[in-house]
Design a protein around this motif. Structure first.
Motif, PDB file in Angstrom:
ATOM      1  N   ALA A 251       0.842  -1.205   0.000  1.00  0.00           N
ATOM      2  CA  ALA A 251       0.000   0.000   0.000  1.00  0.00           C
ATOM      3  C   ALA A 251       0.875   1.254   0.000  1.00  0.00           C
ATOM      4  CB  ALA A 251      -0.928  -0.005   1.211  1.00  0.00           C
ATOM      5  N   ALA A 252       1.943   1.248   0.795  1.00  0.00           N
ATOM      6  CA  ALA A 252       2.859   2.396   0.827  1.00  0.00           C
ATOM      7  C   ALA A 252       3.568   2.553  -0.518  1.00  0.00           C
ATOM      8  CB  ALA A 252       3.875   2.238   1.960  1.00  0.00           C
ATOM      9  N   GLN A 253       3.969   1.444  -1.131  1.00  0.00           N
ATOM     10  CA  GLN A 253       4.626   1.516  -2.440  1.00  0.00           C
ATOM     11  C   GLN A 253       3.691   2.095  -3.497  1.00  0.00           C
ATOM     12  OE1 GLN A 253       5.796  -2.627  -2.628  1.00  0.00           O
ATOM     13  NE2 GLN A 253       7.961  -2.105  -2.359  1.00  0.00           N
ATOM     14  N   GLN A 254       2.433   1.711  -3.455  1.00  0.00           N
ATOM     15  CA  GLN A 254       1.468   2.251  -4.420  1.00  0.00           C
ATOM     16  C   GLN A 254       1.276   3.754  -4.207  1.00  0.00           C
ATOM     17  OE1 GLN A 254      -1.988  -0.221  -3.850  1.00  0.00           O
ATOM     18  NE2 GLN A 254      -1.339  -1.658  -5.442  1.00  0.00           N
ATOM     19  N   LEU A 255       1.235   4.190  -2.954  1.00  0.00           N
ATOM     20  CA  LEU A 255       1.078   5.619  -2.670  1.00  0.00           C
ATOM     21  C   LEU A 255       2.309   6.395  -3.134  1.00  0.00           C
ATOM     22  CD1 LEU A 255      -0.632   7.861  -1.508  1.00  0.00           C
ATOM     23  CD2 LEU A 255       0.262   7.288   0.761  1.00  0.00           C
ATOM     24  N   VAL A 256       3.498   5.864  -2.887  1.00  0.00           N
ATOM     25  CA  VAL A 256       4.730   6.517  -3.339  1.00  0.00           C
ATOM     26  C   VAL A 256       4.765   6.568  -4.868  1.00  0.00           C
ATOM     27  CG1 VAL A 256       7.255   6.320  -3.434  1.00  0.00           C
ATOM     28  CG2 VAL A 256       6.067   6.041  -1.260  1.00  0.00           C
ATOM     29  N   ASP A 257       4.344   5.493  -5.523  1.00  0.00           N
ATOM     30  CA  ASP A 257       4.281   5.502  -6.994  1.00  0.00           C
ATOM     31  C   ASP A 257       3.322   6.576  -7.500  1.00  0.00           C
ATOM     32  OD1 ASP A 257       6.138   3.488  -7.321  1.00  0.00           O
ATOM     33  OD2 ASP A 257       4.636   1.901  -7.537  1.00  0.00           O
ATOM     34  N   HIS A 258       2.195   6.724  -6.834  1.00  0.00           N
ATOM     35  CA  HIS A 258       1.238   7.774  -7.219  1.00  0.00           C
ATOM     36  C   HIS A 258       1.862   9.155  -7.028  1.00  0.00           C
ATOM     37  CE1 HIS A 258      -2.462  10.043  -7.629  1.00  0.00           C
ATOM     38  NE2 HIS A 258      -2.207  10.605  -6.458  1.00  0.00           N
ATOM     39  N   TRP A 259       2.501   9.373  -5.887  1.00  0.00           N
ATOM     40  CA  TRP A 259       3.173  10.657  -5.639  1.00  0.00           C
ATOM     41  C   TRP A 259       4.224  10.907  -6.706  1.00  0.00           C
ATOM     42  CZ3 TRP A 259       4.279   9.799   0.273  1.00  0.00           C
ATOM     43  CH2 TRP A 259       3.101   9.991   0.995  1.00  0.00           C
ATOM     44  N   PHE A 260       4.996   9.870  -7.054  1.00  0.00           N
ATOM     45  CA  PHE A 260       6.053  10.022  -8.052  1.00  0.00           C
ATOM     46  C   PHE A 260       5.454  10.450  -9.392  1.00  0.00           C
ATOM     47  CE2 PHE A 260       8.831   8.321 -11.381  1.00  0.00           C
ATOM     48  CZ  PHE A 260      10.009   8.970 -11.057  1.00  0.00           C
ATOM     49  N   GLN A 261       4.370   9.819  -9.802  1.00  0.00           N
ATOM     50  CA  GLN A 261       3.741  10.146 -11.078  1.00  0.00           C
ATOM     51  C   GLN A 261       3.170  11.559 -11.094  1.00  0.00           C
ATOM     52  OE1 GLN A 261       0.875   7.050 -11.671  1.00  0.00           O
ATOM     53  NE2 GLN A 261       2.423   5.488 -12.071  1.00  0.00           N
ATOM     54  N   THR A 262       2.630  12.004  -9.967  1.00  0.00           N
ATOM     55  CA  THR A 262       1.979  13.311  -9.945  1.00  0.00           C
ATOM     56  C   THR A 262       2.912  14.454  -9.559  1.00  0.00           C
ATOM     57  OG1 THR A 262       1.211  12.945  -7.670  1.00  0.00           O
ATOM     58  CG2 THR A 262      -0.296  12.354  -9.468  1.00  0.00           C
ATOM     59  N   GLU A 263       3.960  14.170  -8.794  1.00  0.00           N
ATOM     60  CA  GLU A 263       4.815  15.238  -8.270  1.00  0.00           C
ATOM     61  C   GLU A 263       6.186  15.324  -8.923  1.00  0.00           C
ATOM     62  OE1 GLU A 263       5.054  14.823  -4.038  1.00  0.00           O
ATOM     63  OE2 GLU A 263       2.887  14.772  -3.808  1.00  0.00           O
ATOM     64  N   CYS A 264       6.545  14.353  -9.722  1.00  0.00           N
ATOM     65  CA  CYS A 264       7.887  14.315 -10.300  1.00  0.00           C
ATOM     66  C   CYS A 264       7.841  14.210 -11.820  1.00  0.00           C
ATOM     67  CB  CYS A 264       8.675  13.144  -9.708  1.00  0.00           C
ATOM     68  SG  CYS A 264       8.730  13.092  -7.910  1.00  0.00           S
ATOM     69  N   PRO A 265       7.100  15.081 -12.495  1.00  0.00           N
ATOM     70  CA  PRO A 265       6.974  14.928 -13.955  1.00  0.00           C
ATOM     71  C   PRO A 265       8.299  15.113 -14.685  1.00  0.00           C
ATOM     72  CG  PRO A 265       6.068  17.024 -13.265  1.00  0.00           C
ATOM     73  CD  PRO A 265       6.386  16.247 -12.014  1.00  0.00           C
ATOM     74  N   GLN A 266       9.209  15.909 -14.154  1.00  0.00           N
ATOM     75  CA  GLN A 266      10.492  16.143 -14.830  1.00  0.00           C
ATOM     76  C   GLN A 266      11.357  14.884 -14.851  1.00  0.00           C
ATOM     77  OE1 GLN A 266       9.512  17.278 -11.877  1.00  0.00           O
ATOM     78  NE2 GLN A 266      11.211  17.628 -10.492  1.00  0.00           N
ATOM     79  N   TYR A 267      11.019  13.887 -14.035  1.00  0.00           N
ATOM     80  CA  TYR A 267      11.811  12.653 -13.993  1.00  0.00           C
ATOM     81  C   TYR A 267      11.122  11.501 -14.727  1.00  0.00           C
ATOM     82  CZ  TYR A 267      14.480  15.166 -10.504  1.00  0.00           C
ATOM     83  OH  TYR A 267      15.251  16.092  -9.853  1.00  0.00           O
ATOM     84  N   GLN A 268       9.976  11.784 -15.352  1.00  0.00           N
ATOM     85  CA  GLN A 268       9.245  10.734 -16.072  1.00  0.00           C
ATOM     86  C   GLN A 268       9.912  10.466 -17.414  1.00  0.00           C
ATOM     87  OE1 GLN A 268       6.585   9.182 -14.650  1.00  0.00           O
ATOM     88  NE2 GLN A 268       6.792  10.503 -12.869  1.00  0.00           N
ATOM     89  N   PRO A 269       9.955   9.217 -17.837  1.00  0.00           N
ATOM     90  CA  PRO A 269      10.551   8.918 -19.160  1.00  0.00           C
ATOM     91  C   PRO A 269       9.643   9.420 -20.279  1.00  0.00           C
ATOM     92  CG  PRO A 269       9.604   6.935 -18.189  1.00  0.00           C
ATOM     93  CD  PRO A 269       9.507   8.024 -17.153  1.00  0.00           C
ATOM     94  N   GLY A 270      10.262   9.791 -21.365  1.00  0.00           N
ATOM     95  CA  GLY A 270       9.518  10.152 -22.551  1.00  0.00           C
ATOM     96  C   GLY A 270       9.396  11.592 -22.722  1.00  0.00           C
TER      97      GLY A 270
END
Length: 103
Positions: A84-103
Motif C-alpha cells: 500500500a505504501a509503495q502504491q502511494l509513493v508511486d502515485h506521488w512520483f507520477q503526480t509530483e515528479c513529472p520532470q523525472y518521467q521517461p519520454g
C-alpha cells in the motif's frame, strides 16, 4: 450532579482526543516527495544497481506513506502495508515528479 460533571469532562477529553486523531490523519498539502527523492526514485526505476543514498530516499518516501519497517514491529499486515505504501509513493512520483518521467 457530580456524575454529570465527571461525564462531561470525560466527554470533553474524548472529543479532544478524537479531534487530534482526525487532524493527525489528514494528509499534508503540497508535495510529499523532495526533489532528491524524485531523482533517486527515478534512478531506481532504471534497474541500475542502487546506491545506498537511493535506497535511503526510497525508505524515506515509504515512511512518509505510512510504512514502518521497524524490526521489532511484529506487523500482522506485512506485506500488505508495504505494498500500500509503495502504491502511494508511486502515485506521488507520477503526480509530483513529472520532470523525472521517461519520454
Amino acid at each position: 450532579m457530580e456524575t454529570l460533571a465527571r461525564n462531561r469532562s470525560a466527554l470533553a477529553a474524548l472529543t479532544l482526543l478524537l479531534t487530534a486523531c482526525v487532524v493527525g490523519g489528514v494528509p499534508q498539502s503540497g508535495p510529499h516527495l523532495s526533489p532528491t527523492e524524485c531523482r533517486d526514485l527515478a534512478a531506481l526505476k532504471t534497474n541500475a544497481p542502487p546506491t545506498k543514498a537511493q535506497r535511503q530516499s526510497e525508505l524515506s518516501a515509504l515512511r512518509k506513506a505510512g510504512y514502518d519497517p521497524s524490526p521489532w514491529n511484529d506487523d500482522p499486515n506485512y506485506p500488505d502495508d508495504l505494498h500500500a505504501a509503495q502504491q502511494l509513493v508511486d502515485h506521488w512520483f507520477q503526480t509530483e515528479c513529472p520532470q523525472y518521467q521517461p519520454g
